[in-house]
Design a protein around this motif. Structure first.
Motif, mmCIF file in Angstrom:
data_model
loop_
_atom_site.group_PDB
_atom_site.id
_atom_site.type_symbol
_atom_site.label_atom_id
_atom_site.label_comp_id
_atom_site.label_asym_id
_atom_site.label_seq_id
_atom_site.Cartn_x
_atom_site.Cartn_y
_atom_site.Cartn_z
ATOM 1 N N GLU A 180 43.990 38.363 45.465
ATOM 2 C CA GLU A 180 43.122 37.399 44.780
ATOM 3 C C GLU A 180 43.619 35.974 44.968
ATOM 4 O OE1 GLU A 180 43.184 39.187 40.866
ATOM 5 O OE2 GLU A 180 41.136 39.952 41.155
ATOM 6 N N ARG A 181 44.925 35.784 44.862
ATOM 7 C CA ARG A 181 45.484 34.442 45.075
ATOM 8 C C ARG A 181 45.214 33.973 46.503
ATOM 9 N NH1 ARG A 181 49.676 36.612 41.920
ATOM 10 N NH2 ARG A 181 50.931 37.049 43.783
ATOM 11 N N LYS A 182 45.356 34.879 47.452
ATOM 12 C CA LYS A 182 45.115 34.555 48.855
ATOM 13 C C LYS A 182 43.651 34.163 49.055
ATOM 14 C CE LYS A 182 47.579 34.720 52.447
ATOM 15 N NZ LYS A 182 48.305 33.524 52.867
ATOM 16 N N TRP A 183 42.752 34.912 48.439
ATOM 17 C CA TRP A 183 41.322 34.636 48.560
ATOM 18 C C TRP A 183 40.985 33.294 47.903
ATOM 19 C CZ3 TRP A 183 37.212 34.059 45.140
ATOM 20 C CH2 TRP A 183 35.952 34.060 45.740
ATOM 21 N N GLN A 184 41.515 33.047 46.709
ATOM 22 C CA GLN A 184 41.247 31.789 46.017
ATOM 23 C C GLN A 184 41.764 30.599 46.814
ATOM 24 O OE1 GLN A 184 43.082 32.548 42.244
ATOM 25 N NE2 GLN A 184 41.288 33.608 41.417
#
Length: 192
Positions: A180-184
């Motif tokens: 999720e952090r990577k996507w954000q």
């Protein structure tokens, strides 16, 4: 709202422009590597991945037989265009989902021999190490993966899926948070 299954989208992407897949002797279509990589994953997006990880469940994805046409198309591409690290790694991932671990391992190793930083091959070998209980190898691959400049959320999703298969829900949830952090970060607007 009805969702279109990934397998159908990839099949449409992989089909030749005219006629059926069966009519094509040598595929004349363009493989969409991102779509090919997402199909065996079985998660449509990060929300779907998070839901499954929180419940400790695996997605309902593809049977081994349903992935065989994709594997055949990847093999045909390799036969037609020669060894390509990404195509070898994608084929390895499809074979891994088909439980063809020996072939998958060979294709991951071939991909890394051509490109020592091929991330899908690193992900595949990490999954194999995890399933085979080789924790040291898994940690080594995971270290390389976390620092890879091409790391995206689907890569981490495959590792989360492997953790879920072994019942390691908390490890899978950590990988989902990292995805999720990577996507954000990827969705954040670039500074002007």
């Amino acid at each position: 709202m009805m969702r279109t299954p990934f397998f159908f989208l990839a099949l449409v992407t992989l089909m030749p422009p005219y006629g059926s897949v069966a009519e094509a002797r040598v595929p004349e279509y363009v493989l969409n590597p991102q779509q090919v990589y997402l199909v065996p994953l079985g998660y449509e997006d990060l929300t779907d991945l998070r839901r499954h990880a929180n419940l400790g469940q695996l997605p309902r994805c593809c049977s081994a037989g349903s992935l065989e046409p994709m594997a055949q198309q990847l093999r045909a591409r390799l036969a037609q265009h020669g060894d390509d690290p990404r195509t070898l790694a994608l084929l390895g991932q499809v074979e891994l989902e088909q439980r063809l671990t020996t072939q998958a391992s060979q294709h991951f190793e071939q991909a890394l021999a051509l490109d020592g930083q091929q991330i899908e091959a690193l992900i595949g070998l990490a999954q194999l190490a995890l399933v085979q209980g080789r924790k040291g190898d898994y940690q080594r691959y995971h270290f390389l993966i976390e620092r890879h400049p091409g790391l995206e959320w689907p890569h981490l999703a495959y590792l989360a899926k492997a953790q879920l298969r072994l019942g390691h829900t908390s490890d899978a949830q950590r990988l989902v948070q990292q995805a999720e952090r990577k996507w954000q970060h990827a969705q954040a607007p670039l500074p002007k």
